[in-house]
Scaffold this motif. Structure first.
Motif, PDB file in Angstrom:
ATOM      1  N   LEU A  87     -20.426  -6.161 -10.965  1.00 24.96           N
ATOM      2  CA  LEU A  87     -21.475  -7.171 -10.922  1.00 24.96           C
ATOM      3  C   LEU A  87     -21.227  -8.255 -11.963  1.00 24.96           C
ATOM      4  CD1 LEU A  87     -24.605  -4.873 -10.442  1.00 24.96           C
ATOM      5  CD2 LEU A  87     -23.686  -6.490  -8.774  1.00 24.96           C
ATOM      6  N   ALA A  88     -20.824  -7.846 -13.161  1.00 17.92           N
ATOM      7  CA  ALA A  88     -20.546  -8.825 -14.216  1.00 17.92           C
ATOM      8  C   ALA A  88     -19.409  -9.756 -13.808  1.00 17.92           C
ATOM      9  CB  ALA A  88     -20.197  -8.096 -15.514  1.00 17.92           C
ATOM     10  N   MET A  89     -18.364  -9.202 -13.223  1.00 14.34           N
ATOM     11  CA  MET A  89     -17.232 -10.015 -12.800  1.00 14.34           C
ATOM     12  C   MET A  89     -17.622 -10.947 -11.649  1.00 14.34           C
ATOM     13  SD  MET A  89     -14.903  -9.283 -14.913  1.00 14.34           S
ATOM     14  CE  MET A  89     -13.534 -10.157 -14.145  1.00 14.34           C
ATOM     15  N   ALA A  90     -18.546 -10.497 -10.806  1.00 12.58           N
ATOM     16  CA  ALA A  90     -19.003 -11.352  -9.704  1.00 12.58           C
ATOM     17  C   ALA A  90     -19.714 -12.589 -10.250  1.00 12.58           C
ATOM     18  CB  ALA A  90     -19.941 -10.569  -8.782  1.00 12.58           C
ATOM     19  N   TYR A  91     -20.546 -12.399 -11.269  1.00 13.51           N
ATOM     20  CA  TYR A  91     -21.235 -13.553 -11.862  1.00 13.51           C
ATOM     21  C   TYR A  91     -20.259 -14.471 -12.595  1.00 13.51           C
ATOM     22  CZ  TYR A  91     -25.848 -11.941 -10.604  1.00 13.51           C
ATOM     23  OH  TYR A  91     -26.963 -11.589  -9.874  1.00 13.51           O
ATOM     24  N   ARG A  92     -19.245 -13.886 -13.207  1.00 13.70           N
ATOM     25  CA  ARG A  92     -18.249 -14.722 -13.873  1.00 13.70           C
ATOM     26  C   ARG A  92     -17.521 -15.598 -12.852  1.00 13.70           C
ATOM     27  NH1 ARG A  92     -12.605 -13.510 -16.642  1.00 13.70           N
ATOM     28  NH2 ARG A  92     -12.601 -15.144 -18.210  1.00 13.70           N
ATOM     29  N   ALA A  93     -17.186 -15.009 -11.699  1.00 11.03           N
ATOM     30  CA  ALA A  93     -16.506 -15.776 -10.653  1.00 11.03           C
ATOM     31  C   ALA A  93     -17.402 -16.904 -10.136  1.00 11.03           C
ATOM     32  CB  ALA A  93     -16.103 -14.848  -9.509  1.00 11.03           C
ATOM     33  N   ILE A  94     -18.694 -16.618  -9.962  1.00 10.19           N
ATOM     34  CA  ILE A  94     -19.625 -17.636  -9.490  1.00 10.19           C
ATOM     35  C   ILE A  94     -19.745 -18.766 -10.508  1.00 10.19           C
ATOM     36  CG2 ILE A  94     -22.072 -18.087  -8.995  1.00 10.19           C
ATOM     37  CD1 ILE A  94     -22.155 -15.249  -7.760  1.00 10.19           C
ATOM     38  N   ALA A 145     -29.320 -11.050 -18.707  1.00  7.74           N
ATOM     39  CA  ALA A 145     -29.272 -12.282 -19.495  1.00  7.74           C
ATOM     40  C   ALA A 145     -28.023 -12.337 -20.364  1.00  7.74           C
ATOM     41  CB  ALA A 145     -30.522 -12.388 -20.375  1.00  7.74           C
ATOM     42  N   ALA A 146     -27.597 -11.183 -20.869  1.00  8.62           N
ATOM     43  CA  ALA A 146     -26.393 -11.155 -21.706  1.00  8.62           C
ATOM     44  C   ALA A 146     -25.163 -11.562 -20.906  1.00  8.62           C
ATOM     45  CB  ALA A 146     -26.203  -9.761 -22.297  1.00  8.62           C
ATOM     46  N   ILE A 147     -25.038 -11.056 -19.697  1.00 13.79           N
ATOM     47  CA  ILE A 147     -23.882 -11.400 -18.859  1.00 13.79           C
ATOM     48  C   ILE A 147     -23.924 -12.878 -18.479  1.00 13.79           C
ATOM     49  CG2 ILE A 147     -22.831 -11.060 -16.583  1.00 13.79           C
ATOM     50  CD1 ILE A 147     -22.137  -8.912 -18.659  1.00 13.79           C
ATOM     51  N   LEU A 148     -25.088 -13.367 -18.056  1.00 12.47           N
ATOM     52  CA  LEU A 148     -25.192 -14.790 -17.698  1.00 12.47           C
ATOM     53  C   LEU A 148     -24.924 -15.665 -18.917  1.00 12.47           C
ATOM     54  CD1 LEU A 148     -28.196 -15.170 -15.236  1.00 12.47           C
ATOM     55  CD2 LEU A 148     -25.828 -14.560 -14.765  1.00 12.47           C
ATOM     56  N   GLY A 149     -25.339 -15.200 -20.083  1.00 12.82           N
ATOM     57  CA  GLY A 149     -25.110 -15.972 -21.301  1.00 12.82           C
ATOM     58  C   GLY A 149     -23.638 -16.099 -21.644  1.00 12.82           C
ATOM     59  N   VAL A 150     -22.900 -15.003 -21.512  1.00 11.72           N
ATOM     60  CA  VAL A 150     -21.457 -15.056 -21.776  1.00 11.72           C
ATOM     61  C   VAL A 150     -20.777 -15.979 -20.765  1.00 11.72           C
ATOM     62  CG1 VAL A 150     -19.326 -13.714 -21.888  1.00 11.72           C
ATOM     63  CG2 VAL A 150     -21.421 -12.771 -22.833  1.00 11.72           C
ATOM     64  N   CYS A 151     -21.182 -15.868 -19.493  1.00 14.45           N
ATOM     65  CA  CYS A 151     -20.617 -16.750 -18.463  1.00 14.45           C
ATOM     66  C   CYS A 151     -20.911 -18.212 -18.787  1.00 14.45           C
ATOM     67  CB  CYS A 151     -21.202 -16.400 -17.094  1.00 14.45           C
ATOM     68  SG  CYS A 151     -20.714 -14.796 -16.437  1.00 14.45           S
ATOM     69  N   ALA A 198     -17.746  -8.156 -24.357  1.00 15.58           N
ATOM     70  CA  ALA A 198     -19.169  -8.161 -24.029  1.00 15.58           C
ATOM     71  C   ALA A 198     -19.499  -7.010 -23.079  1.00 15.58           C
ATOM     72  CB  ALA A 198     -19.559  -9.495 -23.401  1.00 15.58           C
ATOM     73  N   ILE A 199     -18.706  -6.858 -22.022  1.00 13.87           N
ATOM     74  CA  ILE A 199     -18.956  -5.796 -21.052  1.00 13.87           C
ATOM     75  C   ILE A 199     -18.856  -4.427 -21.721  1.00 13.87           C
ATOM     76  CG2 ILE A 199     -18.081  -4.658 -18.980  1.00 13.87           C
ATOM     77  CD1 ILE A 199     -17.236  -7.376 -17.941  1.00 13.87           C
ATOM     78  N   THR A 200     -17.794  -4.229 -22.502  1.00 15.56           N
ATOM     79  CA  THR A 200     -17.580  -2.936 -23.153  1.00 15.56           C
ATOM     80  C   THR A 200     -18.748  -2.563 -24.050  1.00 15.56           C
ATOM     81  OG1 THR A 200     -15.174  -3.211 -23.101  1.00 15.56           O
ATOM     82  CG2 THR A 200     -16.062  -1.645 -24.704  1.00 15.56           C
ATOM     83  N   ASN A 201     -19.231  -3.529 -24.829  1.00 13.66           N
ATOM     84  CA  ASN A 201     -20.319  -3.244 -25.752  1.00 13.66           C
ATOM     85  C   ASN A 201     -21.647  -3.059 -25.040  1.00 13.66           C
ATOM     86  OD1 ASN A 201     -19.562  -3.449 -28.842  1.00 13.66           O
ATOM     87  ND2 ASN A 201     -18.238  -4.875 -27.747  1.00 13.66           N
ATOM     88  N   ILE A 202     -21.876  -3.784 -23.967  1.00 14.08           N
ATOM     89  CA  ILE A 202     -23.108  -3.587 -23.202  1.00 14.08           C
ATOM     90  C   ILE A 202     -23.117  -2.203 -22.565  1.00 14.08           C
ATOM     91  CG2 ILE A 202     -24.445  -4.355 -21.205  1.00 14.08           C
ATOM     92  CD1 ILE A 202     -23.477  -7.215 -21.840  1.00 14.08           C
ATOM     93  N   VAL A 203     -21.992  -1.823 -21.970  1.00 12.58           N
ATOM     94  CA  VAL A 203     -21.894  -0.492 -21.358  1.00 12.58           C
ATOM     95  C   VAL A 203     -22.102   0.590 -22.409  1.00 12.58           C
ATOM     96  CG1 VAL A 203     -20.306   1.142 -20.263  1.00 12.58           C
ATOM     97  CG2 VAL A 203     -20.476  -1.204 -19.398  1.00 12.58           C
ATOM     98  N   SER A 204     -21.476   0.427 -23.566  1.00 13.09           N
ATOM     99  CA  SER A 204     -21.635   1.408 -24.639  1.00 13.09           C
ATOM    100  C   SER A 204     -23.087   1.489 -25.088  1.00 13.09           C
ATOM    101  CB  SER A 204     -20.750   1.045 -25.830  1.00 13.09           C
ATOM    102  OG  SER A 204     -19.382   1.094 -25.477  1.00 13.09           O
ATOM    103  N   GLY A 205     -23.752   0.340 -25.157  1.00 11.05           N
ATOM    104  CA  GLY A 205     -25.156   0.322 -25.546  1.00 11.05           C
ATOM    105  C   GLY A 205     -26.043   1.038 -24.538  1.00 11.05           C
ATOM    106  N   ILE A 206     -25.777   0.832 -23.246  1.00 10.50           N
ATOM    107  CA  ILE A 206     -26.537   1.527 -22.202  1.00 10.50           C
ATOM    108  C   ILE A 206     -26.318   3.027 -22.316  1.00 10.50           C
ATOM    109  CG2 ILE A 206     -26.802   1.860 -19.717  1.00 10.50           C
ATOM    110  CD1 ILE A 206     -25.954  -1.091 -19.374  1.00 10.50           C
ATOM    111  N   GLU A 207     -25.063   3.428 -22.499  1.00 13.40           N
ATOM    112  CA  GLU A 207     -24.751   4.856 -22.634  1.00 13.40           C
ATOM    113  C   GLU A 207     -25.472   5.470 -23.833  1.00 13.40           C
ATOM    114  OE1 GLU A 207     -20.237   4.943 -20.699  1.00 13.40           O
ATOM    115  OE2 GLU A 207     -20.509   4.562 -22.852  1.00 13.40           O
ATOM    116  N   ALA A 208     -25.478   4.743 -24.950  1.00 16.00           N
ATOM    117  CA  ALA A 208     -26.125   5.253 -26.164  1.00 16.00           C
ATOM    118  C   ALA A 208     -27.635   5.377 -25.968  1.00 16.00           C
ATOM    119  CB  ALA A 208     -25.818   4.335 -27.340  1.00 16.00           C
TER     120      ALA A 208
END
Length: 220
Positions: A87-94, A145-151, A198-208
């Motif tokens: 999903l994150a990569m899809a928004y980056r492509a858009i 919002a974090a993913i859209l912000g990085v994009c 960004a993706i790695t840290n967001i995923v890690s945060g969700i896991e934590a």
């Protein structure tokens, strides 16, 4: 996700009007975009757009939802981490395809059916990660919002390489010892590295967060 084709006044297909408005936004930008300039670019009258979308905001909302329609839902059999990355990569492509219109995704609470479908996938992903339902709305907004912000930072120039003048200006600052030490890394930093971080840290945060919410096992 398929775009619904509905006919408005004079038999014009709604999806065609939305696509034409999207192209006009990409040509001229969001600043100054209006029903009048959209009608002129599309080749119809303002009344047609008003009849179909109600207002400039209605047309912009429809354009934003057409961008959401380009996000393909990943297969739910995949691990939630893989679905998040997809999903994150899809928004980056858009964002790279439609850098001017992309800002519309940050403007509305929801844009329409396509947006809601993506939100459902996003919420399901967080649920499958092990988050309790009461945590999903806040974390859903935060991660989206974090993913859209990085994009947005990437297409807006925030993540570009620093210029020689900028590097030299930092070098001249005596009170920035760590930043000066990091300058060679900044000078060679690639957009992909920032996005991956960004993706790695967001995923890690969700896991934590999910791990903290799991009930602790009682010893038998």
């Amino acid at each position: 996700m398929k775009t619904r084709h509905t006919r408005g006044q004079r038999g014009l297909v709604g999806a065609d009007l939305v696509h034409a408005a999207l192209l006009e936004i990409e040509r001229a930008g969001l600043e100054g975009f209006s029903l009048r300039c959209a009608a002129r670019a599309i080749g119809c009258d303002v009344a047609t757009l008003s009849y179909r979308f109600g207002s400039k905001e209605g047309l912009e909302r429809a354009v934003a939802d057409s961008l959401q329609a380009e996000v393909e839902a990943p297969e739910r059999r995949l691990p939630w981490q893989d679905r998040f990355i997809a999903l994150a990569m899809a928004y980056r492509a858009i964002s790279k395809r439609y850098p001017n219109a992309f800002a519309l995704l940050l403007r509305f609470w929801t844009t329409g059916p396509s947006d809601l479908q993506v939100a459902e996938e996003w919420h399901q992903m967080l649920y499958d990660a092990g988050l309790p339902e009461e945590d999903i709305p806040a974390l859903g907004f935060a991660t989206y919002a974090a993913i859209l912000g990085v994009c947005s930072g990437e297409i807006g120039g925030l993540l570009r390489k620093p210029t020689t003048d900028e590097l030299e200006n930092i070098e001249r600052q005596p009170d920035l010892p760590l930043t000066r030490k990091l300058l060679p890394i900044f000078a060679n930093l690639r957009d992909e590295e920032v996005f991956d971080a960004a993706i790695t840290n967001i995923v890690s945060g969700i896991e934590a967060q999910a791990a903290k919410k799991r009930p602790s096992k009682t010893p038998s």
